[in-house]
Design a protein around this motif. Structure first.
Motif: not given
Length: 195
Positions: A13-15, A19-20, A86-88
């Motif tokens: 989650s921190s990585a 990235l975001r 957020l995520h794909v």
């Protein structure tokens, strides 16, 4: 349609937050014979691609380290209130393996139907997409539903829709996809008032 991806080695989650903040989106590619692969995407590129209907229902070409892979969009996570991806999730596509996915419905000729022209009815789209099973080469971008013959009070079921070549609709065929609802005080009420 194609998009670019880069391999990502650091997970967690921190990585993902880092990235975001850097304008990237964490993603995963799974399925097929290979192990799941963690990748990252450019936020602006994927954000604009996701706004196109065909990106959701087409076989996509993912460019990763000079190689092209065929994938299908499976899931997208959006920020609750920001315009941020957020995520794909993507699924690998094998040429001879059947796909199970959803395809959008395009409704045509509603204005020319007896329900609208003669009865002043409102066409209600109960479903906007439908589950299909087909080989990757047969995947349609959309399925057209002709409403030209619908009358007021009638419904169109999935069984009434002609599936494109090589495409089947799994599940119940008696699912309602559109109805013509007569307006309260429509044409019939106007005729009574005129008498």
């Amino acid at each position: 349609m194609q998009f670019n991806a880069t391999s990502r080695s650091v997970q967690g989650s921190s990585a993902s937050r880092r990235l975001r903040r850097a304008g990237r989106v964490p993603a995963i590619v799974y399925g097929g014979d290979a192990a799941p692969l963690s990748v990252e995407l450019d936020h602006n590129e994927i954000y604009h691609a996701l706004r196109k209907e065909e990106f959701h229902s087409s076989i996509l070409s993912m460019q990763l380290e000079g190689k092209s892979s065929q994938v299908l969009l499976r899931a997208v996570q959006w920020h609750p209130y920001k315009q941020q991806v957020l995520h794909v999730d993507f699924q690998r596509v094998a040429a001879g393996q059947a796909l199970h996915t959803k395809v959008p419905l395009h409704f045509v000729n509603a204005e020319a139907s007896p329900a609208v022209k003669l009865s002043g009815a409102i066409i209600n789209h109960v479903l906007t997409e439908v589950e299909v099973t087909c080989l990757p080469n047969d995947l349609p971008q959309f399925i057209e539903v002709d409403l030209g013959n619908i009358i007021a009070g009638a419904s169109i079921h999935l069984a009434d829709v002609k599936a494109p070549k090589g495409v089947t609709f799994p599940g119940a065929s008696d699912i309602v996809i559109a109805t013509a609802i007569a307006k309260p005080g429509g044409a019939a009420a106007e005729e009574t008032a005129a008498e």
